[in-house]
Design an enzyme around this catalytic site. Structure first.
Site, PDB file in Angstrom:
ATOM      1  N   HIS A  60       3.571  13.528   4.251  1.00  0.00           N
ATOM      2  CA  HIS A  60       4.211  11.999   4.560  1.00  0.00           C
ATOM      3  C   HIS A  60       3.064  11.232   3.880  1.00  0.00           C
ATOM      4  CE1 HIS A  60       5.583   8.447   6.503  1.00  0.00           C
ATOM      5  NE2 HIS A  60       6.287   9.226   7.426  1.00  0.00           N
TER       6      HIS A  60
ATOM      7  N   THR B 119      -6.119   8.797   8.647  1.00  0.00           N
ATOM      8  CA  THR B 119      -6.046   7.411   8.947  1.00  0.00           C
ATOM      9  C   THR B 119      -4.911   7.377   9.904  1.00  0.00           C
ATOM     10  OG1 THR B 119      -4.626   7.688   6.720  1.00  0.00           O
ATOM     11  CG2 THR B 119      -6.821   6.511   6.897  1.00  0.00           C
TER      12      THR B 119
ATOM     13  N   SER C 297       0.927  -1.329  -0.190  1.00  0.00           N
ATOM     14  CA  SER C 297      -0.143  -0.171   0.050  1.00  0.00           C
ATOM     15  C   SER C 297       0.791   1.312   0.157  1.00  0.00           C
ATOM     16  CB  SER C 297      -0.964   0.041   1.146  1.00  0.00           C
ATOM     17  OG  SER C 297      -0.055   0.069   2.275  1.00  0.00           O
ATOM     18  N   HIS C 298       2.261   1.003   0.237  1.00  0.00           N
ATOM     19  CA  HIS C 298       3.227   2.237   0.142  1.00  0.00           C
ATOM     20  C   HIS C 298       4.130   1.849  -0.552  1.00  0.00           C
ATOM     21  CE1 HIS C 298       0.031   3.267   3.187  1.00  0.00           C
ATOM     22  NE2 HIS C 298       0.399   4.460   2.918  1.00  0.00           N
TER      23      HIS C 298
ATOM     24  N   ASP D 256      -4.950   0.850   1.225  1.00  0.00           N
ATOM     25  CA  ASP D 256      -5.452  -0.544   0.771  1.00  0.00           C
ATOM     26  C   ASP D 256      -6.917  -0.528   0.266  1.00  0.00           C
ATOM     27  OD1 ASP D 256      -3.587  -2.457   1.503  1.00  0.00           O
ATOM     28  OD2 ASP D 256      -3.778  -2.089   3.404  1.00  0.00           O
TER      29      ASP D 256
ATOM     30  N   ASP E 222       3.408  -1.275  13.104  1.00  0.00           N
ATOM     31  CA  ASP E 222       3.287   0.017  12.049  1.00  0.00           C
ATOM     32  C   ASP E 222       1.763  -0.040  11.934  1.00  0.00           C
ATOM     33  OD1 ASP E 222       2.811   2.059  10.626  1.00  0.00           O
ATOM     34  OD2 ASP E 222       4.113   1.513   9.077  1.00  0.00           O
TER      35      ASP E 222
ATOM     36  N   ARG F 261       6.929  -8.815   6.889  1.00  0.00           N
ATOM     37  CA  ARG F 261       7.950  -7.802   6.169  1.00  0.00           C
ATOM     38  C   ARG F 261       9.456  -8.499   5.987  1.00  0.00           C
ATOM     39  NH1 ARG F 261       9.742  -3.685   7.960  1.00  0.00           N
ATOM     40  NH2 ARG F 261       9.117  -3.505   9.774  1.00  0.00           N
TER      41      ARG F 261
ATOM     42  N   HIS G  21     -14.413   2.985  19.926  1.00  0.00           N
ATOM     43  CA  HIS G  21     -13.888   4.218  20.577  1.00  0.00           C
ATOM     44  C   HIS G  21     -12.355   4.139  20.858  1.00  0.00           C
ATOM     45  CE1 HIS G  21     -14.960   1.040  23.692  1.00  0.00           C
ATOM     46  NE2 HIS G  21     -14.001   1.595  24.463  1.00  0.00           N
ATOM     47  N   LYS G  22     -11.748   2.731  20.921  1.00  0.00           N
ATOM     48  CA  LYS G  22     -10.515   2.739  21.261  1.00  0.00           C
ATOM     49  C   LYS G  22      -9.686   3.208  20.047  1.00  0.00           C
ATOM     50  CE  LYS G  22     -11.510  -0.961  24.345  1.00  0.00           C
ATOM     51  NZ  LYS G  22     -10.791  -2.371  25.032  1.00  0.00           N
TER      52      LYS G  22
ATOM     53  N   HIS H  28      -6.024   3.854   3.885  1.00  0.00           N
ATOM     54  CA  HIS H  28      -6.876   4.361   2.605  1.00  0.00           C
ATOM     55  C   HIS H  28      -6.186   3.816   1.594  1.00  0.00           C
ATOM     56  CE1 HIS H  28      -8.261   7.479  -0.243  1.00  0.00           C
ATOM     57  NE2 HIS H  28      -8.986   7.574   0.517  1.00  0.00           N
TER      58      HIS H  28
ATOM     59  N   ALA I 252       3.834   7.810   3.140  1.00  0.00           N
ATOM     60  CA  ALA I 252       4.604   6.622   3.025  1.00  0.00           C
ATOM     61  C   ALA I 252       4.167   5.819   4.118  1.00  0.00           C
ATOM     62  CB  ALA I 252       6.123   6.968   3.152  1.00  0.00           C
TER      63      ALA I 252
HETATM   64  P1  NDP Z   1      -1.536  -3.753   8.890  1.00  0.00           P
HETATM   65  O1  NDP Z   1      -2.868  -3.899   9.354  1.00  0.00           O
HETATM   66  O2  NDP Z   1      -1.319  -4.618   7.439  1.00  0.00           O
HETATM   67  O3  NDP Z   1      -0.436  -4.127  10.065  1.00  0.00           O
HETATM   68  C1  NDP Z   1      -0.454  -3.501  11.087  1.00  0.00           C
HETATM   69  C2  NDP Z   1       0.745  -4.153  12.153  1.00  0.00           C
HETATM   70  O4  NDP Z   1       0.253  -5.200  12.360  1.00  0.00           O
HETATM   71  C3  NDP Z   1       1.955  -4.350  11.107  1.00  0.00           C
HETATM   72  O5  NDP Z   1       3.034  -3.932  12.098  1.00  0.00           O
HETATM   73  C4  NDP Z   1       1.805  -6.014  10.754  1.00  0.00           C
HETATM   74  O6  NDP Z   1       3.053  -6.240  10.512  1.00  0.00           O
HETATM   75  C5  NDP Z   1       1.181  -6.468  11.867  1.00  0.00           C
HETATM   76  N1  NDP Z   1       0.528  -7.403  11.734  1.00  0.00           N
HETATM   77  C6  NDP Z   1      -0.602  -7.743  10.885  1.00  0.00           C
HETATM   78  N2  NDP Z   1      -1.128  -8.809  10.859  1.00  0.00           N
HETATM   79  C7  NDP Z   1      -0.461  -9.599  11.918  1.00  0.00           C
HETATM   80  C8  NDP Z   1      -0.675 -10.880  12.621  1.00  0.00           C
HETATM   81  N3  NDP Z   1      -1.655 -11.543  12.067  1.00  0.00           N
HETATM   82  N4  NDP Z   1      -0.062 -11.153  13.567  1.00  0.00           N
HETATM   83  C9  NDP Z   1       0.874 -10.104  14.083  1.00  0.00           C
HETATM   84  N5  NDP Z   1       1.015  -8.996  13.554  1.00  0.00           N
HETATM   85  C10 NDP Z   1       0.578  -8.438  12.526  1.00  0.00           C
HETATM   86  O7  NDP Z   1      -1.063  -2.226   8.623  1.00  0.00           O
HETATM   87  P2  NDP Z   1      -2.187  -0.925   8.279  1.00  0.00           P
HETATM   88  O8  NDP Z   1      -3.272  -1.314   7.125  1.00  0.00           O
HETATM   89  O9  NDP Z   1      -2.704  -0.651   9.310  1.00  0.00           O
HETATM   90  O10 NDP Z   1      -0.956   0.043   7.917  1.00  0.00           O
HETATM   91  C11 NDP Z   1      -0.469  -0.306   6.476  1.00  0.00           C
HETATM   92  C12 NDP Z   1       0.565   1.001   6.269  1.00  0.00           C
HETATM   93  O11 NDP Z   1       0.003   2.083   6.142  1.00  0.00           O
HETATM   94  C13 NDP Z   1       1.438   1.124   7.402  1.00  0.00           C
HETATM   95  O12 NDP Z   1       2.713   1.040   7.130  1.00  0.00           O
HETATM   96  C14 NDP Z   1       1.135   2.954   7.906  1.00  0.00           C
HETATM   97  O13 NDP Z   1       2.156   3.648   8.320  1.00  0.00           O
HETATM   98  C15 NDP Z   1       0.684   3.297   6.342  1.00  0.00           C
HETATM   99  N6  NDP Z   1      -0.064   4.548   6.465  1.00  0.00           N
HETATM  100  C16 NDP Z   1       0.369   5.564   6.450  1.00  0.00           C
HETATM  101  C17 NDP Z   1      -0.232   6.879   6.471  1.00  0.00           C
HETATM  102  C18 NDP Z   1       0.312   8.221   6.284  1.00  0.00           C
HETATM  103  O14 NDP Z   1      -0.233   9.284   6.589  1.00  0.00           O
HETATM  104  N7  NDP Z   1       1.460   8.053   5.829  1.00  0.00           N
HETATM  105  C19 NDP Z   1      -1.427   6.830   6.917  1.00  0.00           C
HETATM  106  C20 NDP Z   1      -2.081   5.277   7.268  1.00  0.00           C
HETATM  107  C21 NDP Z   1      -1.532   4.246   7.057  1.00  0.00           C
HETATM  108  P3  NDP Z   1       3.628  -6.786   9.096  1.00  0.00           P
HETATM  109  O15 NDP Z   1       4.022  -5.453   8.445  1.00  0.00           O
HETATM  110  O16 NDP Z   1       4.936  -7.742   9.461  1.00  0.00           O
HETATM  111  O17 NDP Z   1       2.573  -7.789   8.574  1.00  0.00           O
HETATM  112  O1  PYC Z   2      -2.897   4.713   3.302  1.00  0.00           O
HETATM  113  O2  PYC Z   2      -4.206   5.810   4.625  1.00  0.00           O
HETATM  114  C1  PYC Z   2      -3.198   5.746   3.921  1.00  0.00           C
HETATM  115  C2  PYC Z   2      -2.270   7.008   3.590  1.00  0.00           C
HETATM  116  C3  PYC Z   2      -2.426   8.192   4.064  1.00  0.00           C
HETATM  117  C4  PYC Z   2      -1.558   9.057   3.530  1.00  0.00           C
HETATM  118  C5  PYC Z   2      -0.749   8.167   2.833  1.00  0.00           C
HETATM  119  N1  PYC Z   2      -1.249   6.911   3.187  1.00  0.00           N
END
Ligand code: NDP
Ligand code: PYC
Length: 343
Positions: free
Chosen positions: A126, A166, A53-54, A194, A184, A315, A236-237, A192, A128
């Site tokens: 940001h 997000t 996704s990034h 995804d 993370d 990862r 809420h959390k 967003h 990424a």
């Molecule tokens: P995920 O829900 O895919 O994963 C969240 C965390 O949980 C990761 O560290 C992941 O590790 C871990 N994880 C996932 N599944 C399991 C499992 N079954 N057991 C144990 N650990 C698990 O991430 P999000 O979709 O919430 O976020 C994706 C990315 O989007 C992030 O990198 C985030 O920084 C980025 N993002 C960036 C934004 C911005 O403004 N720049 C805004 C929003 C999101 P692993 O990576 O090893 O799978």
């Molecule tokens: O995936 O939610 C997201 C996001 C927002 C800004 C960069 N990534």
């Protein structure tokens, strides 16, 4: 741009080759060489780790945001030594990662001297994953926490309309035996990025991720993207954590809240113009040399309790595979990247 494996025909590129290609794209679309290097490294490493996704999926968004004039790809961050444990950076309407790079050595020096130091980045974009910002601190034996807010698309729990971004939270801690412990996560039910990927693939989302333009629950990613909104994870959390991110990444840094910027007059703008906070702790100040052993013990106990997968494990497995065998991209994606690079 699609995630890999969407198309039958795929190509393999090695990390250096992909990084150089991305660097070329950034320079061609107006960034300085230094900014290009930093962003290309960040984005190629995300692809290497299977953080799709990034990874390269974001490149067209980077290009359109740069072309729109919304972000300054040539910005030179201004680092301010505010107090014994506090560094502040004005990113100059540029990207957050070069601002972090500019302040990094001062931040680490302060954390090692005082035991803790804060970096407040404002006036920054940001776009990424957040783990690349914290993981390198843990590689140096430090504990790091970072938050960044994004753009209004999440309905706070109990509210009627979107307000929060997000808003991810990333954490990294060293451990004695193995890669640092890193998580993370977006504070929305789904990132967003995804939702965009699911919409392109024509896939439906699990229940509980978002609502349509009428505020009704939907599993259709397009309905979320076209006038709908996301929900926080965990009711809420997650909503409280998202609120915390707004406070730390925007109010504390001097950056915009996710609802405070308006990119309507910049067609093609994609990058949230907000802020980022990092907290770096030197565990040797409290735990001597024992912190990494204690975190290893926690991991050992978690595995003993039956846990198979730590955050970060997926990862690292993908990283090892990509470094050994190359990064798999579908041919259409690679052709698009080459075109954007002017090749
Ligand atoms: P995920 O829900 O895919 O994963 C969240 C965390 O949980 C990761 O560290 C992941 O590790 C871990 N994880 C996932 N599944 C399991 C499992 N079954 N057991 C144990 N650990 C698990 O991430 P999000 O979709 O919430 O976020 C994706 C990315 O989007 C992030 O990198 C985030 O920084 C980025 N993002 C960036 C934004 C911005 O403004 N720049 C805004 C929003 C999101 P692993 O990576 O090893 O799978
Ligand atoms: O995936 O939610 C997201 C996001 C927002 C800004 C960069 N990534």
């Amino acid at each position: 741009m699609s995630a890999p494996h969407d198309h039958a025909v795929s190509s393999t590129v090695f990390l250096d080759e992909l990084t150089q290609l991305l660097e070329k794209i950034f320079i061609r679309h107006g960034t300085s060489h230094e900014v290009a290097r930093t962003l290309a490294h960040n984005c190629a490493n995300a692809e290497r780790d299977g953080a799709h996704s990034h990874g390269v999926f974001r490149i067209p968004g980077y290009v359109s945001t740069l072309d729109s004039g919304w972000v300054n790809g040539q910005a030179v961050p201004i680092v301010e030594d505010v107090a014994s444990g506090f560094v502040s950076v004005d990113a100059g309407n540029g990207f957050a990662q070069p601002a972090l790079a500019a302040a990094r050595s001062l931040l680490v020096e302060k954390a090692r001297r005082a035991g803790i130091a804060i970096l407040a980045i404002r006036n920054s974009h940001h776009f990424a994953a957040l783990w690349p910002d914290v993981e390198p601190f843990a590689d140096e034996g430090l504990v790091a926490l970072s938050v960044v807010n994004s753009m209004t698309c999440v309905v706070p729990h109990g509210a009627d309309r979107p307000l929060f971004g997000t808003n991810p939270i990333a954490f990294a801690a060293p451990r004695a035996d193995g890669a640092p412990i890193v998580f993370d996560l977006a504070t929305s039910a789904i990132a967003h990025g995804d939702v965009q990927i699911a919409a392109r693939k024509g896939e439906r989302l699990p229940a509980g991720m978002g609502v349509d333009s009428l505020g009704q629950p939907t599993c259709d990613p397009k309905a979320i993207l076209e006038g709908g909104a996301l929900l926080p994870f965990g009711g809420h959390k997650g909503s409280a954590l998202s609120m915390m991110v707004e406070l730390l990444a925007a109010a504390l840094t001097g950056g915009n809240f996710s609802f405070e910027f308006d990119w309507k007059n910049h067609p093609g703008a994609k990058t949230p113009w907000t802020g980022q906070l990092l907290i770096v702790i030197d565990p040797s100040k409290t735990a001597g040399q024992r912190f990494a052993e204690r975190s290893q013990e926690l991991v050992r106990q978690m595995h003993g309790a039956g846990l198979k997968r730590l955050p970060g494990d997926r990862r690292h497995l993908q990283r090892a595979r990509s470094l050994a065998e190359g990064i798999v991209l579908d041919e259409q994606t690679l052709a698009q990247l080459r075109e954007l690079a002017g090749e």
